[in-house]
Design a protein around this motif. Structure first.
Motif, PDB file in Angstrom:
ATOM      1  N   LYS A  17       0.798  -1.201   0.000  1.00  0.00           N
ATOM      2  CA  LYS A  17       0.000   0.000   0.000  1.00  0.00           C
ATOM      3  C   LYS A  17       0.844   1.270   0.000  1.00  0.00           C
ATOM      4  CE  LYS A  17      -3.678  -2.384   0.060  1.00  0.00           C
ATOM      5  NZ  LYS A  17      -3.903  -3.168   1.192  1.00  0.00           N
ATOM      6  N   PRO A  18       0.313   2.377  -0.560  1.00  0.00           N
ATOM      7  CA  PRO A  18       1.033   3.656  -0.510  1.00  0.00           C
ATOM      8  C   PRO A  18       1.189   4.132   0.921  1.00  0.00           C
ATOM      9  CG  PRO A  18      -1.208   3.964  -1.317  1.00  0.00           C
ATOM     10  CD  PRO A  18      -0.965   2.489  -1.273  1.00  0.00           C
ATOM     11  N   ARG A  19       2.247   4.908   1.171  1.00  0.00           N
ATOM     12  CA  ARG A  19       2.571   5.325   2.526  1.00  0.00           C
ATOM     13  C   ARG A  19       1.699   6.502   2.973  1.00  0.00           C
ATOM     14  NH1 ARG A  19       4.973   1.075   4.376  1.00  0.00           N
ATOM     15  NH2 ARG A  19       5.809   2.291   6.113  1.00  0.00           N
ATOM     16  N   LYS A  20       1.200   6.416   4.211  1.00  0.00           N
ATOM     17  CA  LYS A  20       0.456   7.486   4.864  1.00  0.00           C
ATOM     18  C   LYS A  20       1.076   7.664   6.246  1.00  0.00           C
ATOM     19  CE  LYS A  20      -4.014   6.398   2.682  1.00  0.00           C
ATOM     20  NZ  LYS A  20      -5.440   6.090   2.971  1.00  0.00           N
ATOM     21  N   SER A  21       0.368   8.366   7.147  1.00  0.00           N
ATOM     22  CA  SER A  21       0.833   8.389   8.527  1.00  0.00           C
ATOM     23  C   SER A  21       0.792   6.959   9.048  1.00  0.00           C
ATOM     24  CB  SER A  21      -0.051   9.288   9.389  1.00  0.00           C
ATOM     25  OG  SER A  21      -1.291   8.656   9.654  1.00  0.00           O
ATOM     26  N   LEU A  22       1.640   6.662  10.014  1.00  0.00           N
ATOM     27  CA  LEU A  22       1.725   5.283  10.507  1.00  0.00           C
ATOM     28  C   LEU A  22       0.382   4.784  11.018  1.00  0.00           C
ATOM     29  CD1 LEU A  22       5.157   5.381  12.389  1.00  0.00           C
ATOM     30  CD2 LEU A  22       4.657   4.415  10.137  1.00  0.00           C
ATOM     31  N   ALA A  23      -0.325   5.635  11.767  1.00  0.00           N
ATOM     32  CA  ALA A  23      -1.617   5.212  12.328  1.00  0.00           C
ATOM     33  C   ALA A  23      -2.653   5.010  11.226  1.00  0.00           C
ATOM     34  CB  ALA A  23      -2.105   6.243  13.335  1.00  0.00           C
ATOM     35  N   SER A  24      -2.729   5.956  10.283  1.00  0.00           N
ATOM     36  CA  SER A  24      -3.705   5.841   9.192  1.00  0.00           C
ATOM     37  C   SER A  24      -3.423   4.625   8.319  1.00  0.00           C
ATOM     38  CB  SER A  24      -3.696   7.101   8.334  1.00  0.00           C
ATOM     39  OG  SER A  24      -4.132   8.210   9.076  1.00  0.00           O
ATOM     40  N   GLU A  25      -2.151   4.411   8.052  1.00  0.00           N
ATOM     41  CA  GLU A  25      -1.763   3.264   7.224  1.00  0.00           C
ATOM     42  C   GLU A  25      -2.119   1.953   7.916  1.00  0.00           C
ATOM     43  OE1 GLU A  25       2.521   1.843   6.612  1.00  0.00           O
ATOM     44  OE2 GLU A  25       2.134   3.155   4.910  1.00  0.00           O
ATOM     45  N   ALA A  26      -1.816   1.866   9.218  1.00  0.00           N
ATOM     46  CA  ALA A  26      -2.148   0.653   9.954  1.00  0.00           C
ATOM     47  C   ALA A  26      -3.650   0.439   9.998  1.00  0.00           C
ATOM     48  CB  ALA A  26      -1.574   0.729  11.371  1.00  0.00           C
ATOM     49  N   ALA A  27      -4.415   1.519  10.207  1.00  0.00           N
ATOM     50  CA  ALA A  27      -5.874   1.406  10.246  1.00  0.00           C
ATOM     51  C   ALA A  27      -6.410   0.940   8.897  1.00  0.00           C
ATOM     52  CB  ALA A  27      -6.496   2.743  10.639  1.00  0.00           C
ATOM     53  N   ASP A  28      -5.889   1.512   7.809  1.00  0.00           N
ATOM     54  CA  ASP A  28      -6.350   1.130   6.471  1.00  0.00           C
ATOM     55  C   ASP A  28      -6.105  -0.352   6.208  1.00  0.00           C
ATOM     56  OD1 ASP A  28      -7.115   3.712   5.990  1.00  0.00           O
ATOM     57  OD2 ASP A  28      -5.451   4.193   4.647  1.00  0.00           O
ATOM     58  N   ASN A  29      -4.908  -0.812   6.532  1.00  0.00           N
ATOM     59  CA  ASN A  29      -4.563  -2.204   6.258  1.00  0.00           C
ATOM     60  C   ASN A  29      -5.326  -3.172   7.151  1.00  0.00           C
ATOM     61  OD1 ASN A  29      -2.546  -2.063   4.119  1.00  0.00           O
ATOM     62  ND2 ASN A  29      -1.289  -0.978   5.594  1.00  0.00           N
ATOM     63  N   LEU A  30      -5.467  -2.813   8.426  1.00  0.00           N
ATOM     64  CA  LEU A  30      -6.201  -3.696   9.332  1.00  0.00           C
ATOM     65  C   LEU A  30      -7.677  -3.728   8.955  1.00  0.00           C
ATOM     66  CD1 LEU A  30      -6.014  -5.561  11.721  1.00  0.00           C
ATOM     67  CD2 LEU A  30      -6.220  -3.575  13.243  1.00  0.00           C
ATOM     68  N   LEU A  61       0.006   2.304  16.703  1.00  0.00           N
ATOM     69  CA  LEU A  61      -0.874   1.146  16.624  1.00  0.00           C
ATOM     70  C   LEU A  61      -2.122   1.370  17.473  1.00  0.00           C
ATOM     71  CD1 LEU A  61      -1.757  -1.833  17.928  1.00  0.00           C
ATOM     72  CD2 LEU A  61      -1.392  -1.597  15.475  1.00  0.00           C
ATOM     73  N   LYS A  62      -1.953   1.915  18.666  1.00  0.00           N
ATOM     74  CA  LYS A  62      -3.106   2.216  19.522  1.00  0.00           C
ATOM     75  C   LYS A  62      -4.029   3.237  18.849  1.00  0.00           C
ATOM     76  CE  LYS A  62      -0.931   1.303  24.031  1.00  0.00           C
ATOM     77  NZ  LYS A  62      -1.948   0.354  24.572  1.00  0.00           N
ATOM     78  N   GLU A  63      -3.427   4.222  18.188  1.00  0.00           N
ATOM     79  CA  GLU A  63      -4.231   5.219  17.489  1.00  0.00           C
ATOM     80  C   GLU A  63      -5.026   4.572  16.352  1.00  0.00           C
ATOM     81  OE1 GLU A  63      -3.725   9.374  14.947  1.00  0.00           O
ATOM     82  OE2 GLU A  63      -2.032   8.616  16.125  1.00  0.00           O
ATOM     83  N   ALA A  64      -4.391   3.646  15.633  1.00  0.00           N
ATOM     84  CA  ALA A  64      -5.076   2.934  14.556  1.00  0.00           C
ATOM     85  C   ALA A  64      -6.262   2.143  15.098  1.00  0.00           C
ATOM     86  CB  ALA A  64      -4.108   2.004  13.831  1.00  0.00           C
ATOM     87  N   LEU A  65      -6.066   1.500  16.230  1.00  0.00           N
ATOM     88  CA  LEU A  65      -7.148   0.723  16.837  1.00  0.00           C
ATOM     89  C   LEU A  65      -8.288   1.631  17.285  1.00  0.00           C
ATOM     90  CD1 LEU A  65      -5.120  -1.911  18.893  1.00  0.00           C
ATOM     91  CD2 LEU A  65      -6.444  -2.309  16.804  1.00  0.00           C
ATOM     92  N   ARG A  66      -7.951   2.824  17.764  1.00  0.00           N
ATOM     93  CA  ARG A  66      -9.005   3.766  18.154  1.00  0.00           C
ATOM     94  C   ARG A  66      -9.815   4.205  16.940  1.00  0.00           C
ATOM     95  NH1 ARG A  66      -5.115   5.800  21.936  1.00  0.00           N
ATOM     96  NH2 ARG A  66      -4.394   7.351  20.424  1.00  0.00           N
ATOM     97  N   ILE A  67      -9.136   4.386  15.795  1.00  0.00           N
ATOM     98  CA  ILE A  67      -9.853   4.732  14.563  1.00  0.00           C
ATOM     99  C   ILE A  67     -10.867   3.637  14.225  1.00  0.00           C
ATOM    100  CG2 ILE A  67      -9.615   5.008  12.057  1.00  0.00           C
ATOM    101  CD1 ILE A  67      -6.858   6.309  12.618  1.00  0.00           C
TER     102      ILE A  67
END
Length: 237
Positions: A17-30, A61-67
């Motif tokens: 996937k294209p690179r975004k902020s770490l949290a946004s990228e993790a949220a998108d992929n998860l 990662l915690k931020e991604a989970l909150r999203i």
């Protein structure tokens, strides 16, 4: 989550996937991993394993989970440990009925507020769904299906409506993706999309409201069938 092969698959999936902020990228992929059924409803998701799979620290990662918690895809139990959300069919249907009312209102408003360019874009997106399924795969076809609905909501030019619709849409992505994979009823669904487009182009608010409400009622039936099929597969294992 303890299977190294699972973590390797998620790592490879994220690397494409294209690179975004770490949290946004993790949220998108998860989010997509959940949608694709790689993580089952109710499955615990250990932060350490996810952080290792993504190659990030626990903070993003915690931020991604909150999203994803806000989208209804991740749930926290009494111990505050995350798991893949497992809403009941009654909860899903409650969300669908609200979303159906929102989209019916969006269709009605779009007949008045949408520009000709807005309507042309809605028609273009709809025409691209079948093409995407044939050339780019089911996930891309589903994205375009959701883009079709989002474009109708955007054409209503009502910020409050768009914000509320986005909340319910996020909660329903996984089950709507599952139902979109069923071959049964696909022809009827395509016809419903065409009926929506024609009502919008005619700027007929009554027909647009009716067509969108019917379409969400069909989605409710398809989702119920998908949930039943998944349950039957579990019981057969």
């Amino acid at each position: 989550m303890e299977d190294p092969a699972w973590r390797n698959e998620l790592r490879d999936f994220a690397d494409l996937k294209p690179r975004k902020s770490l949290a946004s990228e993790a949220a998108d992929n998860l989010r997509e991993f959940i949608m694709l059924g790689k993580l089952a409803p109710g499955m615990p998701v250990r932060e350490r394993d996810l952080a290792e799979a993504f190659g990030i620290s626990r903070t993003p990662l915690k931020e991604a989970l909150r999203i994803l918690e806000g989208e209804g895809l991740i749930a926290y139990g009494p111990t505050r440990r995350p798991s893949v959300a497992d809403p009941s069919l009654d909860e899903i249907n409650d969300w669908l009925r609200v979303q159906g009312a929102l989209e019916a209102l969006a269709g009605e408003l779009a007949c008045t507020h949408a520009s000709d360019a807005d309507l042309a874009e809605i028609e273009r997106i709809n025409a691209s769904i079948k093409e995407a399924r044939n050339s780019e795969g089911k996930l891309e076809a589903f994205r375009r299906d959701m883009a079709f609905h989002a474009a109708i909501v955007a054409a209503a030019n009502n910020v409050a409506l768009a914000e509320t619709h986005a909340t319910y849409n996020a909660r329903l992505w996984r089950v709507r993706f599952l139902s979109s994979q069923r071959d049964a009823g696909r022809g009827a669904t395509r016809q419903e999309h065409l009926d929506i487009v024609q009502a919008l182009k005619a700027r007929d608010p009554v027909a647009a409201r009716r067509a969108l409400k019917l379409h969400l009622q069909t989605a409710e039936k398809n989702i119920a069938a998908s949930v039943a099929e998944v349950q039957s597969e579990k019981e057969a294992e």
